[in-house]
Design a protein around this motif. Structure first.
Motif, mmCIF file in Angstrom:
data_model
loop_
_atom_site.group_PDB
_atom_site.id
_atom_site.type_symbol
_atom_site.label_atom_id
_atom_site.label_comp_id
_atom_site.label_asym_id
_atom_site.label_seq_id
_atom_site.Cartn_x
_atom_site.Cartn_y
_atom_site.Cartn_z
ATOM 1 N N GLN A 183 -44.600 38.455 48.439
ATOM 2 C CA GLN A 183 -44.140 37.333 47.631
ATOM 3 C C GLN A 183 -43.095 36.476 48.348
ATOM 4 O O GLN A 183 -42.745 35.398 47.878
ATOM 5 N N VAL A 186 -44.435 33.132 49.071
ATOM 6 C CA VAL A 186 -44.361 32.248 47.909
ATOM 7 C C VAL A 186 -42.973 31.648 47.784
ATOM 8 O O VAL A 186 -42.810 30.433 47.558
ATOM 9 N N VAL A 187 -41.950 32.472 47.952
ATOM 10 C CA VAL A 187 -40.573 31.993 47.861
ATOM 11 C C VAL A 187 -40.310 30.924 48.918
ATOM 12 O O VAL A 187 -39.638 29.917 48.654
ATOM 13 N N GLY A 212 -47.577 27.456 46.771
ATOM 14 C CA GLY A 212 -46.885 28.701 46.455
ATOM 15 C C GLY A 212 -47.354 29.338 45.164
ATOM 16 O O GLY A 212 -47.575 30.555 45.102
ATOM 17 N N MET A 213 -47.548 28.543 44.120
ATOM 18 C CA MET A 213 -47.883 29.105 42.812
ATOM 19 C C MET A 213 -49.293 29.663 42.767
ATOM 20 O O MET A 213 -49.547 30.692 42.114
ATOM 21 N N HIS A 215 -50.964 31.040 45.212
ATOM 22 C CA HIS A 215 -50.955 32.336 45.877
ATOM 23 C C HIS A 215 -50.094 33.359 45.128
ATOM 24 O O HIS A 215 -50.351 34.561 45.213
ATOM 25 N N TYR A 216 -49.090 32.889 44.381
ATOM 26 C CA TYR A 216 -48.320 33.828 43.565
ATOM 27 C C TYR A 216 -49.193 34.441 42.478
ATOM 28 O O TYR A 216 -49.120 35.650 42.216
ATOM 29 N N LEU A 219 -51.414 37.013 44.126
ATOM 30 C CA LEU A 219 -50.620 38.186 44.490
ATOM 31 C C LEU A 219 -50.213 38.993 43.270
ATOM 32 O O LEU A 219 -50.284 40.226 43.266
ATOM 33 N N PHE A 220 -49.762 38.297 42.230
ATOM 34 C CA PHE A 220 -49.291 38.985 41.033
ATOM 35 C C PHE A 220 -50.413 39.808 40.407
ATOM 36 O O PHE A 220 -50.219 40.965 40.027
ATOM 37 N N ALA A 247 -39.768 35.465 42.500
ATOM 38 C CA ALA A 247 -40.707 34.356 42.689
ATOM 39 C C ALA A 247 -40.767 33.425 41.474
ATOM 40 O O ALA A 247 -40.645 32.206 41.627
ATOM 41 N N ALA A 251 -39.479 29.520 41.205
ATOM 42 C CA ALA A 251 -40.499 28.563 40.754
ATOM 43 C C ALA A 251 -39.965 27.695 39.625
ATOM 44 O O ALA A 251 -40.231 26.486 39.565
ATOM 45 N N SER A 273 -39.641 35.712 34.517
ATOM 46 C CA SER A 273 -38.748 36.410 35.452
ATOM 47 C C SER A 273 -37.752 37.288 34.712
ATOM 48 O O SER A 273 -37.437 38.399 35.157
#
Length: 388
Positions: A183, A186-187, A212-213, A215-216, A219-220, A247, A251, A273
């Motif tokens: 992650q 993503v950051v 980024g989002m 792929h987040y 990944l998530f 992340a 975001a 988060s």
């Protein structure tokens, strides 16, 4: 009887001479240090940015009931920022020397499923130092030039790593290499997006945010389903689980900078988060093995909490009331407390900063053969960590 001439002594290359002259100190450092040490500068950079927002005078939404004098504001921020950039410069010099003298170790680090993700950390740290600088505005030409210098490597790493997920075989497919540290990519995109929005580059900011989002989300879902990641992560590295809530926190900050207000999208990311943070702190047994002995991985506790505190600060500015203010105050205090504890542990345990059993330390036996390394240093270089 003629005595055969002895073969001429070959002079080792210059870079190998440089290593051998300082083999007692330089070689163990260069072979043991890795990009994961930039966790320290990530924590310091986010902390500087937090204090910049908390203490900023003459802002529309004040974080305190009193107005912080400008002199006190610049003194505190400059002190934190100067300490952060000093540590970042030191680590950058050491890692640059490793790239020059031990490049094969860098290549091995890139192939490591955990170590590769921390290659984003130096560039993220420099972007944070740029954003938290007390004397540079986002519209200044130096800010723009430095943003390009620090943001372009993040995109290049994206193309390389994400491209491997798409095109490589089973060894490089996401489900085989994904772990919570993934992650960080993503950051990196979201930090660059936030800085671009500050400069008024909305198209560039939206591009990095969307990259980024997307792929987040992938990944998530991959990590949430336990297809990979947690089961393959050594117990010592479990503090990296805090990136689960880091992340969405950053975001929400990036979307706040793009939209200009902490709207519904930013709130949804902040609530996610906050939920993930609560889920992790309610399970202290998960981090029990990682807390048995101090190591550099402990710094992974700090910067995710600071990211969440920043998001809570923006939320409290938008939504007035006692509960948002209490959340912001609690998270900010926790962020400062964790950072101070880590600084104390690091100061009193300097020998543990370069352990021989660091799981993210990638080593190889193909160090320069002509360099006159000591036996102990050679053994530390070979046996210092996991081999790819």
């Amino acid at each position: 009887m003629e005595i055969p001439n002895s073969p001429p002594k070959t002079q080792p290359p210059i870079h190998e001479i440089s290593i051998s002259k300082n083999n007692n100190l330089l070689v163990p450092i260069l072979t043991k240090i890795h990009a994961g040490y930039f966790r320290i500068t990530l924590s310091l950079g986010w902390q500087a940015l937090l204090w910049k927002i908390l203490l900023q005078p003459n802002q529309e939404h004040s974080n305190f009931s009193f107005q912080v004098p400008k002199l006190l504001y610049f003194t505190i921020l400059t002190t934190i920022w100067a300490f952060s950039i000093l540590i970042l410069i030191l680590l950058s010099i050491l890692y640059t020397l490793k790239c020059i003298f031990c490049f094969k170790l860098i290549k091995a680090e890139f192939m490591h499923h955990v170590g590769v993700n921390y290659l984003f950390a130096p560039w993220i740290s420099w972007l944070l130092i740029l954003e938290s600088a007390p004397f540079v505005t986002p519209k200044h030409v130096s800010f723009i030039i430095l943003w390009w210098i620090f943001a372009v490597p993040v995109v290049i790493l994206d193309v390389k790593i994400y491209g491997q997920w798409f095109t490589k075989g089973k060894k490089k497919v996401l489900t085989a290499v994904a772990n919570p540290a993934s992650q960080l990519s993503v950051v990196g995109n979201l930090v660059g997006s936030r800085a671009a929005a500050k400069m008024g580059w909305n198209e560039v900011s939206v591009f990095l945010f969307s990259l980024g989002m997307v792929h987040y989300l992938v990944l998530f879902v991959t990590l949430y389903q336990r297809l990979s990641g947690g089961d393959r992560l050594p117990a010592m590295l479990r503090p990296v689980f805090f990136l689960f809530f880091a992340a969405p926190s950053v975001a929400s900050l990036a979307w706040y900078s793009i939209s200009g207000s902490f709207d519904t999208g930013s709130k949804m990311l902040f609530f996610l988060s906050l939920f993930l943070f609560a889920s992790l702190i309610c399970r202290p047994a998960l981090f029990k093995k990682a807390m048995k002995r101090f190591n550099i991985a402990w710094w992974a506790y700090s910067y995710p909490i600071t990211m969440l505190a920043l998001a809570a600060t923006r939320y409290a500015q938008e939504v007035k009331g006692g509960v948002p203010h209490a959340i912001r105050l609690s998270l900010s205090a926790l962020s400062v407390l964790v950072l101070l504890c880590l600084l104390v542990f690091t100061a009193f345990n300097p020998r543990l900063l370069l352990p021989d059993d660091d799981p993210t330390l990638v080593t190889t036996t193909t160090l320069p053969t002509n360099a006159s390394l000591s036996t102990a240093a050679s053994r530390a270089a070979i046996d210092g960590g996991l081999t790819v």
